[in-house]
Motif scaffolding. Structure first.
Motif, short mmCIF file in Angstrom:
data_model
loop_
_atom_site.label_atom_id
_atom_site.label_comp_id
_atom_site.label_asym_id
_atom_site.label_seq_id
_atom_site.Cartn_x
_atom_site.Cartn_y
_atom_site.Cartn_z
N GLU B 149 0.83 -1.20 0.00
CA GLU B 149 0.00 0.00 0.00
C GLU B 149 0.86 1.25 0.00
N THR B 150 1.89 1.26 0.85
CA THR B 150 2.77 2.43 0.93
C THR B 150 3.49 2.65 -0.38
N ALA B 151 3.95 1.53 -0.99
CA ALA B 151 4.68 1.65 -2.25
C ALA B 151 3.74 2.15 -3.34
N ALA B 152 2.49 1.66 -3.33
CA ALA B 152 1.54 2.07 -4.36
C ALA B 152 1.22 3.55 -4.26
N ARG B 153 1.27 4.10 -3.02
CA ARG B 153 0.90 5.50 -2.85
C ARG B 153 1.98 6.43 -3.33
N LYS B 154 3.20 5.97 -3.39
CA LYS B 154 4.33 6.85 -3.72
C LYS B 154 4.41 7.15 -5.21
#
Lengths: 108, 154
Positions: B149-154
């Motif tokens: 999720e964190t990677a997708a948001r970046k």
């Protein structure tokens, strides 16, 4: 001899029995908390706040030398407060120079 | 005529001149240090309108203690500094207000108590996943999915 020096420290007019010791110690806590913000992204740095911190820090370095009792600890902590403020301002300044430089390069 | 004149028993120099030339007046650091400190007290005042969930309980609690200590410092230092005292007294009041607001207390601008949608925890960072807002996910994910999720948001 060590006991004598310890006693001299404890009884110092700016020693741990006085507020002149604990107030600057508390301020160190704030400085350490501010250290975590050192690598904040440049766009999020508040310029007025950094300017205020830089000015306050530097004025207080002088203030700590004119009060009675003279407080070197307070001077040092405010030096760091002023230093972090100036560091953040320098980062903002550099980023803006870079931005204007790249903008000029694009125009040419 | 050289020098101040004493007229009818009143003070020879005006109040203004006495203030300007006083040992803690605007010609000394004893004045400008505390005036500079009012800057951060005013910043706190401006922050009073911040939404209650943006207020860090830890930071406000630390500032409450800090201002209490410096109130005493201002009274005990030689020469006594009432400008410094007043700035920390003002900051103390503001930080106490913010602290009780961060823990679900009364909000003056809303006219009523603050209501959080999540249980109030002293460490607001722990409730980040519960707070509404574009930056945060609305429901907690299992740890295994958080990294994606964190990677997708970046």
């Amino acid at each position: 001899m060590a006991v004598a020096r310890l006693r001299a420290f404890l009884d110092h007019p700016a020693g741990p029995k006085t507020i002149f010791f604990w107030a600057p110690m508390m301020k160190w806590g704030l400085v350490v908390a501010g250290l975590a913000d050192l690598n904040r992204p440049v766009e999020k740095i508040s310029v007025p706040q950094s300017m205020a911190l830089a000015c306050t820090g530097l004025i207080w370095v002088r203030y700590s030398f004119v009060i009675i009792p003279k407080n070197y600890n307070l001077a040092l902590v405010n030096f760091f407060v002023g230093g972090t403020g100036m560091y953040q301002l320098s980062r903002v300044f550099k980023a803006r120079m870079e931005a204007s430089r790249s903008l000029n390069a694009v125009r040419e | 005529m050289a020098g101040p004149q004493n007229v009818g028993g009143k003070a020879a120099t005006s109040v203004l001149m006495r203030f300007i030339n006083s040992p803690t007046g605007p010609r000394t650091t004893h004045f400008w240090g505390p005036v500079a400190n009012w800057g951060f007290a005013l910043a706190g005042l401006v922050d009073m309108k911040k939404p209650a969930d943006m207020v860090s309980s830890r930071m406000t609690a630390a500032l409450c203690v800090y201002s209490l200590l410096f109130m005493r410092f201002a009274l005990k230092v030689q020469p006594r500094n009432l400008i410094l005292f007043s700035c920390h007294a003002a900051n103390e009041v503001v930080q106490l207000y913010q602290f009780q607001r961060s823990l679900g207390g009364y909000d003056y601008f809303a006219g009523k108590r603050v209501r959080f949608d999540y249980p109030v925890v002293c460490d607001y960072k722990k409730t980040r996943h519960l707070r509404p807002g574009a930056d945060y996910i609305s429901t907690p994910l299992p740890i295994s999915q958080m990294a994606e999720e964190t990677a997708a948001r970046k």
